[in-house]
Enzyme design. Structure first.
Site, mmCIF file in Angstrom:
data_model
loop_
_atom_site.group_PDB
_atom_site.id
_atom_site.type_symbol
_atom_site.label_atom_id
_atom_site.label_comp_id
_atom_site.label_asym_id
_atom_site.label_seq_id
_atom_site.Cartn_x
_atom_site.Cartn_y
_atom_site.Cartn_z
ATOM 1 N N ALA A 131 0.851 -1.189 0.000
ATOM 2 C CA ALA A 131 0.000 0.000 0.000
ATOM 3 C C ALA A 131 0.886 1.239 0.000
ATOM 4 O O ALA A 131 2.099 1.160 -0.191
ATOM 5 C CB ALA A 131 -0.934 -0.020 1.205
ATOM 6 N N SER A 132 0.279 2.400 0.214
ATOM 7 C CA SER A 132 1.007 3.660 0.085
ATOM 8 C C SER A 132 2.014 3.885 1.203
ATOM 9 O O SER A 132 3.038 4.535 1.002
ATOM 10 C CB SER A 132 0.013 4.823 0.052
ATOM 11 O OG SER A 132 -0.771 4.835 1.227
ATOM 12 N N ALA A 134 2.964 1.202 3.692
ATOM 13 C CA ALA A 134 3.706 0.011 4.107
ATOM 14 C C ALA A 134 3.337 -1.170 3.218
ATOM 15 O O ALA A 134 2.402 -1.098 2.415
ATOM 16 C CB ALA A 134 3.393 -0.306 5.574
ATOM 17 N N ASP A 288 -11.890 0.814 8.791
ATOM 18 C CA ASP A 288 -11.583 0.443 7.402
ATOM 19 C C ASP A 288 -11.981 -1.013 7.183
ATOM 20 O O ASP A 288 -11.167 -1.844 6.749
ATOM 21 C CB ASP A 288 -10.094 0.657 7.128
ATOM 22 C CG ASP A 288 -9.762 0.632 5.640
ATOM 23 O OD1 ASP A 288 -10.691 0.777 4.821
ATOM 24 O OD2 ASP A 288 -8.575 0.459 5.295
#
Length: 521
Positions: A131-132, A134, A288
């Site tokens: 992901a952005s 990690a 989330d």
């Protein structure tokens, strides 16, 4: 001056990407001042062929890198700032990027854990998700000859410095917007970027995610339908998070769930009720909960992963949520209105009756529909829209709750399209209300109040002692530090006892005021 030029140059690049991807094509030119209309025409010339198809803004933000990606995800939770249509566009934003190299991952682990990867882990595989901020690797630890599978989350190299640079650009835009635009000041854009900055800072310290995992594990240890992975604290630092590997079925894998003969309607119930328990009972929820972050283990329990974004609700917010849900269930719209006023969300100068009438306009159409047509998330969305007409200020924690509920409800309905949301939520809501607002809750509240009074009483002698000491110091200062006339000294002799009496009465009055305030609370 140099800083402004630097910000402008970087923002010009972002503007070029937005123009190429057709983002400015959705802007109504009539709403833009003449200089801006010229810029829009230039942007339309730059726009690449085919840019009009698909979610334009999401595509552009992904191209601009991690900070812009996070900005888009954050703004998706703030329809009050970007508008409902744009927020829906941003909901499709996928936080997926190519992984960084295995050698960089191993170097980051060795530096963070202060030992080679081979000493920290019995095995360490390639990235399984990126992901952005990690990416995650699968590894194994060994103890007493027994190997245990673990998930190892590692921050991207130099991600913090890149975020700081891009956040500085965002702050520059927000400050300039508030300087020249009343609408920007109303939306408090600087505060919006500040909130995002704090959220990202917490996501980039993996110890805080580990702490969230640990807290939720304690909250849910007795829950039959939900659990979280265990944290390996010996292999967790600022840049590395090691936790239990989950081998369950991802809730996004519908084919495998059906092959395993999972009771899908019951799975939908577990998703809804687990989320509501966390929000109401604990005031701490996973914000989330998309299907990729939820798994079903062999024992039939939900297992959540990725605790980078969490939501918190204080007791006031939890009471607010429970009472408005129960009010809609029982069609007690007056009570729903009163709760808004009691919480201080709607200013007192508005009419409770008029507000109840507006809420009835939301609730009544719901009761004329079948169970599968009722959306609790949509109801909360409409409620937040209506409260805006009554000067209710934006409550970020409630907006995050509402956006999470949209996702949770969508996940549950994907397993049971005819799921009765109200029937599913009713036992959780009623249990919380009986425990916290019923007789037991009132007794517990009274006991808490008694404990507070006890603490005040215990501290009273110290307060009186300090007050007397202050009076004695004033008396000594007056006697030794000032030159007084005989007349003044004579007058002090007359009033000294009077001032002591007044001081004691002031102390007593202050104590009585504190007692009354506590009892009234």
């Amino acid at each position: 001056m140099i800083s402004a030029i630097t910000h402008t140059a970087r923002l010009a690049r972002a503007g070029f990407v937005f123009a190429r991807e057709g983002v400015f094509g959705v802007v109504d030119p009539s709403l833009v001042p003449p200089p801006g209309q010229l810029a829009l025409r230039i942007a339309r010339i730059i726009e690449r062929p085919g840019a009009k198809s698909g979610p334009r803004l999401s595509r552009a933000l992904t191209m601009l890198g991690p900070a812009y990606l996070k900005l888009g995800q954050f703004l998706a939770t703030r329809p009050d700032v970007v508008g409902v249509m744009m927020a829906r566009d941003l909901e499709s934003l996928q936080d997926r990027l190519p992984p960084f190299s295995q050698s960089e991952a191993e170097a980051a682990i060795a530096q963070s854990l202060e030992r080679p990867v081979a000493q920290a882990f019995a095995s360490f595989g390639p990235a399984v998700a990126a992901a952005s901020i990690a990416q995650v690797h699968r590894g194994e630890t060994e103890r007493d000859g027994v190997r245990t599978a673990v998930a190892v989350k590692i921050l991207r190299p130099n991600v913090a410095s890149r975020f700081r640079r891009d956040l500085a650009d965002f702050f520059f835009v927000a400050h300039q917007a508030e300087r020249y635009s009343a609408e920007a000041r109303r939306l408090r854009l600087v505060e919006v970027i500040n909130t995002m900055s704090r959220s990202v800072a917490m996501e980039m310290d993996l110890r805080l995610e580990a702490a969230a995992l640990s807290e939720m594990a304690e909250n849910t240890r007795d829950d039959p339908d939900f659990r979280v992975p265990a944290v390996d604290w010996d292999r967790t630092t600022h840049n590395v998070l090691t936790m239990e590997w989950i081998d369950g079925i991802a809730l996004s894998d519908h084919a495998r769930l059906e092959q395993s003969q999972v009771d899908l309607p019951d799975l939908g119930r577990k998703v809804i009720q687990s989320f509501l328990r966390h929000a109401l009972r604990d005031g701490f929820f996973h914000a989330d909960m998309h299907p990729g972050n939820l798994f079903l283990d062999d024992a039939g329990r939900l297992v959540a992963v990725d605790f980078g974004i969490m939501g918190r609700l204080g007791m006031k917010e939890r009471r607010f949520l429970a009472e408005i849900l129960l009010g809609f269930i029982t069609r007690d719209y007056r009570r729903v209105a009163e709760v808004h006023f009691e919480a201080g969300y709607v200013p007192a100068h508005h009419s409770v009756e008029n507000f109840a009438q507006a809420i009835r306009a939301i609730g009544e159409p719901i009761h004329n529909r079948t169970a599968e047509e009722i959306s609790m998330a949509k109801l909360l969305t409409l409620l937040l829209e209506v409260t805006g007409l009554f000067d209710m200020r934006t409550r970020p924690e409630l907006i995050l709750l509402q956006k999470t509920m949209v996702v949770v409800e969508g996940v549950a309905r994907s397993f049971d399209p005819k799921l009765d949301i109200w029937k599913t939520a009713d036992p959780v809501v009623r249990e919380w209300i009986e425990r916290n607002l019923g007789p037991v809750g009132r007794i517990q509240g009274a006991m808490a109040g008694a404990g507070e009074i006890g603490r005040v009483l215990a501290g009273l002698p110290a307060i009186v002692g300090r007050s007397v000491a202050v009076l004695e110091q004033l008396e000594a200062m007056t006697r030794e530090g000032l030159t007084l006339s005989e007349e003044t000294i004579g007058n002090m002799g007359v009033v000294e006892s009077r001032w002591r009496t007044i001081a004691h009465w002031v102390i007593a009055a202050a104590f009585i005021g504190i007692m009354l305030a506590i009892l009234r609370h």
